[in-house]
Design an enzyme around this catalytic site. Structure first.
Site, PDB file in Angstrom:
ATOM      1  N   ASP A  59       0.781  -1.173  -0.006  1.00  0.00           N
ATOM      2  CA  ASP A  59      -0.090  -0.054  -0.091  1.00  0.00           C
ATOM      3  C   ASP A  59       0.672   1.192  -0.083  1.00  0.00           C
ATOM      4  O   ASP A  59       0.572   2.456  -0.235  1.00  0.00           O
ATOM      5  CB  ASP A  59      -1.138   0.166   1.123  1.00  0.00           C
ATOM      6  CG  ASP A  59      -0.634   0.066   2.565  1.00  0.00           C
ATOM      7  OD1 ASP A  59       0.957  -0.381   2.465  1.00  0.00           O
ATOM      8  OD2 ASP A  59      -0.937   0.258   3.514  1.00  0.00           O
ATOM      9  N   SER A  60       2.186   1.129   0.053  1.00  0.00           N
ATOM     10  CA  SER A  60       3.279   2.367  -0.244  1.00  0.00           C
ATOM     11  C   SER A  60       2.765   2.618  -1.683  1.00  0.00           C
ATOM     12  O   SER A  60       3.242   3.938  -2.008  1.00  0.00           O
ATOM     13  CB  SER A  60       4.675   1.641  -0.145  1.00  0.00           C
ATOM     14  OG  SER A  60       4.887   0.387  -0.847  1.00  0.00           O
ATOM     15  N   ASP A  98      -1.159  -6.142  -0.570  1.00  0.00           N
ATOM     16  CA  ASP A  98      -1.358  -5.471   0.784  1.00  0.00           C
ATOM     17  C   ASP A  98      -2.731  -5.276   1.154  1.00  0.00           C
ATOM     18  O   ASP A  98      -3.381  -4.342   0.250  1.00  0.00           O
ATOM     19  CB  ASP A  98      -0.500  -4.340   0.826  1.00  0.00           C
ATOM     20  CG  ASP A  98       0.283  -4.061   1.939  1.00  0.00           C
ATOM     21  OD1 ASP A  98       0.170  -4.790   2.784  1.00  0.00           O
ATOM     22  OD2 ASP A  98       1.202  -3.296   1.972  1.00  0.00           O
ATOM     23  N   LYS A 128      -1.134  -9.463   2.864  1.00  0.00           N
ATOM     24  CA  LYS A 128      -0.396  -8.825   3.855  1.00  0.00           C
ATOM     25  C   LYS A 128      -1.370  -8.047   4.742  1.00  0.00           C
ATOM     26  O   LYS A 128      -2.062  -7.218   4.068  1.00  0.00           O
ATOM     27  CB  LYS A 128       0.927  -8.280   3.424  1.00  0.00           C
ATOM     28  CG  LYS A 128       1.703  -7.653   4.673  1.00  0.00           C
ATOM     29  CD  LYS A 128       2.685  -7.136   4.404  1.00  0.00           C
ATOM     30  CE  LYS A 128       3.189  -5.763   3.800  1.00  0.00           C
ATOM     31  NZ  LYS A 128       2.379  -4.844   4.654  1.00  0.00           N
ATOM     32  N   GLU A 197       9.218  -4.065  10.339  1.00  0.00           N
ATOM     33  CA  GLU A 197       9.808  -2.584   9.810  1.00  0.00           C
ATOM     34  C   GLU A 197      10.254  -1.948  10.846  1.00  0.00           C
ATOM     35  O   GLU A 197       9.477  -1.655  11.839  1.00  0.00           O
ATOM     36  CB  GLU A 197       8.629  -2.053   9.105  1.00  0.00           C
ATOM     37  CG  GLU A 197       8.769  -0.843   8.531  1.00  0.00           C
ATOM     38  CD  GLU A 197       8.055  -0.296   7.350  1.00  0.00           C
ATOM     39  OE1 GLU A 197       7.079  -0.941   6.970  1.00  0.00           O
ATOM     40  OE2 GLU A 197       8.295   0.825   6.921  1.00  0.00           O
TER      41      GLU A 197
HETATM   42  O1  KIV Z   1       3.614  -1.081   1.716  1.00  0.00           O
HETATM   43  C1  KIV Z   1       4.626  -1.521   1.741  1.00  0.00           C
HETATM   44  O2  KIV Z   1       5.602  -1.113   0.616  1.00  0.00           O
HETATM   45  C2  KIV Z   1       5.199  -2.307   2.630  1.00  0.00           C
HETATM   46  C3  KIV Z   1       6.481  -2.831   2.491  1.00  0.00           C
HETATM   47  C4  KIV Z   1       7.274  -1.749   3.313  1.00  0.00           C
HETATM   48  C5  KIV Z   1       7.024  -3.937   3.670  1.00  0.00           C
HETATM   49  O3  KIV Z   1       4.339  -2.708   3.629  1.00  0.00           O
END
Ligand code: KIV
Length: 298
Positions: A59-60, A98, A128, A197
């Site tokens: 979700d980044s 995610d 995730k 993290e």
């Molecule tokens: O959203 C994301 O990119 C993440 C990673 C930093 C593990 O959760």
């Protein structure tokens, strides 16, 4: 002396599809797991060509490709679109989607229904979710519904406000114990892997001997079973603030700005397009066209 016979380069070895067993086996053999994020077809193709093990549609992407100020606003529909595009660029890495903020916290039913959409509509192999606490029950429910789950503890950006901002977690003994207990609870709930993290290396070192599933670190020190970085951070595409754990392996943003600026300059000075960028008619057809046009009134 005769010239050495020319030998064609051997075709690249065909990679096997990465499964849950592959990751467990890597952990058993002490082979690091490589994970990167990807959010579209070309970035997934790059991850595939680079031979990574796991691709996370994080979700980044809310920030790196959709331009939101945090990961909080991104919707399930937006994430599904990004994940579906990444799916089409992949054939061997495991694809993890995610679950965005607000799409799994309310109930186990909500969590299962959202996870099912990631598998059915976007072709994800796993999902995730963030945090321990109530997320442990959600993880157990999704695993119970037959969908593999990756946990995520330490700095959990979806709930960064309640953690006091984007800061490393587990720096006091009490908070470190919470992080450790979350990791153990997520493993017990059936998660096949856990992301750590932004936690101190001492906390990672303390919990690693207690976990059987692979741990993928991002700012959690060298003792984890693998590492993950955000695609745009590692390639230098993203222009925002970078966390301490980010290492830049490229400066693609600069290269992209240079390329687009060169194009703009050549359009403005009319040096692009050159003759080789255009199409020509056969001379007789060109002549015929001229004659026809000359005979026409308009
Ligand atoms: O959203 C994301 O990119 C993440 C990673 C930093 C593990 O959760």
């Amino acid at each position: 002396m005769s010239a050495a016979p020319r030998v064609s380069p051997a075709p690249p070895a065909k990679r096997a599809v990465v499964t849950l067993s592959t990751l467990a086996e890597k952990k058993a053999l002490g082979e690091p797991v490589v994970m990167v994020t990807a959010y579209d077809y070309p970035s997934a193709q790059v991850a595939e060509a680079a031979g990574v093990d796991v691709v996370l549609v994080g979700d980044s992407g809310a920030m790196t490709v959709l331009g939101y100020p945090s990961t909080v606003p991104v919707s399930v529909e937006e994430m599904l679109m990004l994940a579906g595009a990444a799916r089409r660029g992949l054939s061997t890495p495991m694809l993890v989607g995610d679950l965005p903020f607000g799409s799994y916290e309310v109930s186990n039913e909500q969590a299962i229904a959202t996870a099912q959409r990631f598998v059915k509509e976007a072709g994800c192999d796993a999902v995730k979710l963030e945090r321990g606490g109530t997320s442990v029950e959600r993880a157990r429910a999704i695993v119970g519904a037959g969908i593999p789950v990756m946990g995520h503890i330490g700095l959990t950006p979806q709930t960064a406000t309640s953690l006091g901002g984007y800061r490393s977690q587990g720096r006091t003994a009490d908070r470190a114990l919470e992080v450790i207990d979350d990791a153990i609870a997520l493993e017990e709930a059936g998660c096949f892997a856990i992301v750590f993290e932004a936690i101190p290396g001492e906390v990672t070192d303390a919990v690693m001997p207690r976990l059987e599933v692979p741990v993928i670190g991002i700012g959690a020190g060298p003792a984890t079973d693998g590492q993950v970085l955000v695609f745009h951070d590692l390639l230098g595409i993203f222009d925002g603030h970078a966390a301490r754990f980010v290492k830049r392996y490229g400066n693609l943003r600069e290269a992209m700005v240079e390329g687009v600026s060169a194009f703009a300059e050549e359009v403005r000075d009319r040096s692009y397009p050159a003759p080789e960028h255009g199409y020509q008619m056969a001379p007789d057809e060109s002549e015929r066209l001229r004659e026809i046009l000359a005979r026409r009134d308009v």
